[in-house]
Write a protein that holds these residues in place. Structure first.
Motif, PDB file in Angstrom:
ATOM      1  N   GLY A  29       0.811  -1.201   0.000  1.00 36.83           N
ATOM      2  CA  GLY A  29       0.000   0.000   0.000  1.00 36.83           C
ATOM      3  C   GLY A  29       0.850   1.259   0.000  1.00 36.83           C
ATOM      4  O   GLY A  29       0.611   2.191  -0.778  1.00 36.83           O
ATOM      5  N   SER A  30       1.882   1.272   0.846  1.00 38.55           N
ATOM      6  CA  SER A  30       2.787   2.424   0.888  1.00 38.55           C
ATOM      7  C   SER A  30       3.631   2.509  -0.368  1.00 38.55           C
ATOM      8  O   SER A  30       3.832   3.588  -0.933  1.00 38.55           O
ATOM      9  CB  SER A  30       3.702   2.325   2.110  1.00 38.55           C
ATOM     10  N   ALA A  31       4.134   1.354  -0.817  1.00 41.65           N
ATOM     11  CA  ALA A  31       5.006   1.334  -1.986  1.00 41.65           C
ATOM     12  C   ALA A  31       4.303   1.892  -3.209  1.00 41.65           C
ATOM     13  O   ALA A  31       4.899   2.617  -4.012  1.00 41.65           O
ATOM     14  CB  ALA A  31       5.482  -0.089  -2.255  1.00 41.65           C
ATOM     15  N   ARG A  32       3.047   1.564  -3.369  1.00 42.72           N
ATOM     16  CA  ARG A  32       2.311   2.028  -4.543  1.00 42.72           C
ATOM     17  C   ARG A  32       2.235   3.548  -4.591  1.00 42.72           C
ATOM     18  O   ARG A  32       2.197   4.141  -5.667  1.00 42.72           O
ATOM     19  CB  ARG A  32       0.911   1.426  -4.537  1.00 42.72           C
ATOM     20  N   GLN A  33       2.228   4.174  -3.416  1.00 38.27           N
ATOM     21  CA  GLN A  33       2.140   5.634  -3.356  1.00 38.27           C
ATOM     22  C   GLN A  33       3.482   6.308  -3.603  1.00 38.27           C
ATOM     23  O   GLN A  33       3.541   7.348  -4.255  1.00 38.27           O
ATOM     24  CB  GLN A  33       1.583   6.052  -1.986  1.00 38.27           C
ATOM     25  N   VAL A  34       4.562   5.716  -3.075  1.00 37.74           N
ATOM     26  CA  VAL A  34       5.818   6.465  -3.037  1.00 37.74           C
ATOM     27  C   VAL A  34       6.854   6.034  -4.075  1.00 37.74           C
ATOM     28  O   VAL A  34       7.691   6.845  -4.482  1.00 37.74           O
ATOM     29  CB  VAL A  34       6.452   6.390  -1.630  1.00 37.74           C
ATOM     30  N   ILE A  35       6.846   4.785  -4.507  1.00 41.02           N
ATOM     31  CA  ILE A  35       7.896   4.320  -5.409  1.00 41.02           C
ATOM     32  C   ILE A  35       7.950   5.109  -6.721  1.00 41.02           C
ATOM     33  O   ILE A  35       9.036   5.452  -7.204  1.00 41.02           O
ATOM     34  CB  ILE A  35       7.780   2.808  -5.664  1.00 41.02           C
ATOM     35  N   PRO A  36       6.801   5.445  -7.348  1.00 39.65           N
ATOM     36  CA  PRO A  36       6.893   6.212  -8.592  1.00 39.65           C
ATOM     37  C   PRO A  36       7.602   7.549  -8.440  1.00 39.65           C
ATOM     38  O   PRO A  36       8.066   8.114  -9.432  1.00 39.65           O
ATOM     39  CB  PRO A  36       5.416   6.408  -8.985  1.00 39.65           C
ATOM     40  N   ALA A  37       7.708   8.055  -7.211  1.00 41.09           N
ATOM     41  CA  ALA A  37       8.325   9.366  -6.998  1.00 41.09           C
ATOM     42  C   ALA A  37       9.821   9.362  -7.277  1.00 41.09           C
ATOM     43  O   ALA A  37      10.398  10.408  -7.577  1.00 41.09           O
ATOM     44  CB  ALA A  37       8.061   9.840  -5.567  1.00 41.09           C
ATOM     45  N   TYR A  38      10.469   8.205  -7.172  1.00 43.75           N
ATOM     46  CA  TYR A  38      11.920   8.197  -7.388  1.00 43.75           C
ATOM     47  C   TYR A  38      12.413   7.019  -8.218  1.00 43.75           C
ATOM     48  O   TYR A  38      13.618   6.826  -8.382  1.00 43.75           O
ATOM     49  CB  TYR A  38      12.662   8.229  -6.040  1.00 43.75           C
ATOM     50  N   SER A  39      11.504   6.239  -8.764  1.00 43.98           N
ATOM     51  CA  SER A  39      11.899   5.066  -9.540  1.00 43.98           C
ATOM     52  C   SER A  39      12.297   5.458 -10.963  1.00 43.98           C
ATOM     53  O   SER A  39      11.582   6.210 -11.634  1.00 43.98           O
ATOM     54  CB  SER A  39      10.744   4.060  -9.586  1.00 43.98           C
ATOM     55  N   VAL A  40      13.429   4.975 -11.416  1.00 41.72           N
ATOM     56  CA  VAL A  40      13.881   5.216 -12.789  1.00 41.72           C
ATOM     57  C   VAL A  40      14.536   3.936 -13.319  1.00 41.72           C
ATOM     58  O   VAL A  40      14.995   3.088 -12.561  1.00 41.72           O
ATOM     59  CB  VAL A  40      14.912   6.363 -12.880  1.00 41.72           C
ATOM     60  N   GLY A  41      14.525   3.797 -14.626  1.00 41.78           N
ATOM     61  CA  GLY A  41      15.334   2.770 -15.277  1.00 41.78           C
ATOM     62  C   GLY A  41      14.720   1.394 -15.400  1.00 41.78           C
ATOM     63  O   GLY A  41      15.303   0.525 -16.053  1.00 41.78           O
ATOM     64  N   ILE A  42      13.543   1.149 -14.780  1.00 39.28           N
ATOM     65  CA  ILE A  42      13.002  -0.210 -14.824  1.00 39.28           C
ATOM     66  C   ILE A  42      11.672  -0.308 -15.558  1.00 39.28           C
ATOM     67  O   ILE A  42      11.149  -1.406 -15.734  1.00 39.28           O
ATOM     68  CB  ILE A  42      12.833  -0.790 -13.406  1.00 39.28           C
ATOM     69  N   ASP A  43      11.145   0.815 -16.004  1.00 33.60           N
ATOM     70  CA  ASP A  43       9.823   0.796 -16.629  1.00 33.60           C
ATOM     71  C   ASP A  43       9.782  -0.088 -17.869  1.00 33.60           C
ATOM     72  O   ASP A  43       8.778  -0.759 -18.128  1.00 33.60           O
ATOM     73  CB  ASP A  43       9.382   2.213 -16.998  1.00 33.60           C
ATOM     74  N   GLY A  44      10.863  -0.097 -18.640  1.00 38.25           N
ATOM     75  CA  GLY A  44      10.885  -0.911 -19.852  1.00 38.25           C
ATOM     76  C   GLY A  44      10.729  -2.394 -19.549  1.00 38.25           C
ATOM     77  O   GLY A  44       9.973  -3.106 -20.221  1.00 38.25           O
ATOM     78  N   TRP A  45      11.425  -2.861 -18.503  1.00 33.87           N
ATOM     79  CA  TRP A  45      11.318  -4.270 -18.122  1.00 33.87           C
ATOM     80  C   TRP A  45       9.933  -4.576 -17.547  1.00 33.87           C
ATOM     81  O   TRP A  45       9.365  -5.638 -17.817  1.00 33.87           O
ATOM     82  CB  TRP A  45      12.412  -4.619 -17.106  1.00 33.87           C
TER      83      TRP A  45
END
Length: 436
Positions: A29-45
């Motif tokens: 629940g927490s991860a779904r809210q915050v991870i997009p804020a700093y995640s880079v480089g893995i969207d393609g996979w």
């Protein structure tokens, strides 16, 4: 990807976690809210996994992959990102951290962890089997309303009889689920709703003799408990579709912690892992799931001790990083060039810091600092992969500059700070490993 705006309280909590641990939250629940804020480089996979597995294969059949990266190399971050993507693709998700009390060679313990962690799309922050039952009943009520069913109680009772009499991998599953759902629909008609719920959660030892008699359940030996755990997992994954999801994603983190065993104990873990991979194959109609094991690359040496498992998780031909979507392994250290990836993470974290701390950083200056720290991290081999260490070091440095003023930090100072945070992490990890 544009920056994701967080509530200040969410941003501050994320900032605190990254400053102390350098890694993603493990609560979906927490991860779904915050991870997009700093995640880079893995969207393609993630896009590739979603297109082939979540949008196609795993809506009916089970598939497994092994995600590999060194300690601190982004395995948990990847699993959480995949988990949040799976929720968006209408899959239920369970994140299971392996370790004491949750081992692959104890199927009932493993199932209990699954039962606690099962997360449905849109149900954050609640999780677990009770949430699944509530979703199923709510969905049935809505369907009856849409079809203008004149007697919902009778219609639900008729459907429940189908559940009870249907074929499930665990023979007792139908009649126990019958009682659990009947209690959720109308508590006044329940015979053993609470006992049924506890059994579905894997807490079989809490049932009294009278409760077992009511549900027509026998006592269980050690071997029978293992079989029950495996069959409950398969049954619940298949039945989860009644909640309107396409299937279930299982995320097994820190699998390497189970490989500290030696001799026969290690073989039991390897055998259990192989059984888990093969288990869905014998279920008529398939089991709609995607399972991801995550571990350090050293695990590949241990797989050689059990050829049957090694065969199932070996890459034949091109790897996933070379465009082969069917490859069994996900080598996370090949996602992108390390230095560029770290610098990009650093730039994204500037925005998180502004939201968390209520300040405005000099983006040009701090982007230079982020790139310099990425260079320092990539040039050093400190037995811990750079990503977790970089995140912890960078967040701490930005936090410091928010109080003491911004400046271009020298490479010498960055190296010293990086080494200091490495020592902190190594000390914390060693203390965690030594805890009983």
């Amino acid at each position: 990807m544009s920056e994701s705006q967080l509530e200040r309280s969410e941003a501050l909590q994320l900032w605190a976690v990254l400053a102390t641990e350098g890694k993603a939250p493990t609560e979906l629940g927490s991860a779904r809210q915050v991870i997009p804020a700093y995640s880079v480089g893995i969207d393609g996979w993630l896009d590739r996994l979603a297109a082939l597995y979540l949008q196609d294969l795993c809506r009916r059949y089970a598939h497994f992959k092994l995600a590999l990266a060194p300690y601190g190399g982004g395995k948990t971050h990847f699993l959480m990102s995949l988990g949040t993507r799976a929720l968006d693709e209408n899959f239920a998700v369970a994140y299971i951290a392996c370790g004491p009390g949750t081992s692959l060679d104890n199927p009932l313990d493993l199932y209990r962890a699954f039962a606690r962690q099962l997360q449905l799309p849109g149900d954050e922050p609640t999780a677990g089997i009770r949430s699944l039952l509530k979703r199923i009943v709510s969905r049935k009520r809505l369907q009856m309303k849409e079809h203008q069913v004149s007697n919902p109680d009778a219609a639900f009772a008729a459907w429940l009889r189908q559940v009870r009499e249907g074929q499930h991998p665990e023979n007792a599953f139908g009649r126990v689920m019958f009682e659990a759902l009947r209690a959720e629909w109308d508590a006044d008609t329940a015979v053993a709703g609470d006992a049924a719920l506890r059994w579905l959660q894997g807490d079989v030892d809490t049932l009294t003799k009278d409760e077992r008699l009511t549900l027509r359940l026998g006592t269980l030996t050690g071997a029978a408990k293992g079989e029950l755990g495996r069959n409950l997992l398969l049954s619940m994954i298949r039945f989860a579709r009644e909640a309107g999801v396409y299937g279930v994603v299982l995320l097994f983190d820190e699998v390497e912690t189970l490989f500290t065993a030696r001799g026969r104990a290690l073989l039991r873990v390897l055998s259990a892992m192989r059984v888990l991979v093969d288990l869905p194959n014998g279920v008529p109609g398939g089991v709609p799931m995607l399972g991801i094991f995550s571990a350090v690359p050293d695990i590949l040496n241990e797989l050689g001790r059990y050829p049957a498992l090694q065969q199932r998780l070996t890459v034949v031909g091109a790897g996933f990083d070379e465009g082969n979507d069917f490859a069994a392994q996900l080598p996370l250290d090949r996602l992108d060039r390390q230095e560029q990836l770290l610098a990009a993470i650093g730039v994204r974290l500037i925005g998180v810091g502004e939201q968390a701390l209520g300040v405005q950083f000099d983006r040009t200056l701090q982007s230079q600092n982020a790139a310099l720290l990425a260079q320092v991290a990539s040039e050093r081999n400190l037995e811990v992969d750079a990503r977790r260490l970089y995140v912890k070091s960078w967040v701490s440095l930005l936090d410091f500059q928010s109080r003491e003023g911004e400046r271009l930090v020298s490479e010498t100072e960055l190296a010293s700070r990086y080494q200091g945070h490495f020592n902190d992490l190594r000390s914390a990890d060693a203390q965690e490993d030594n805890e009983p």
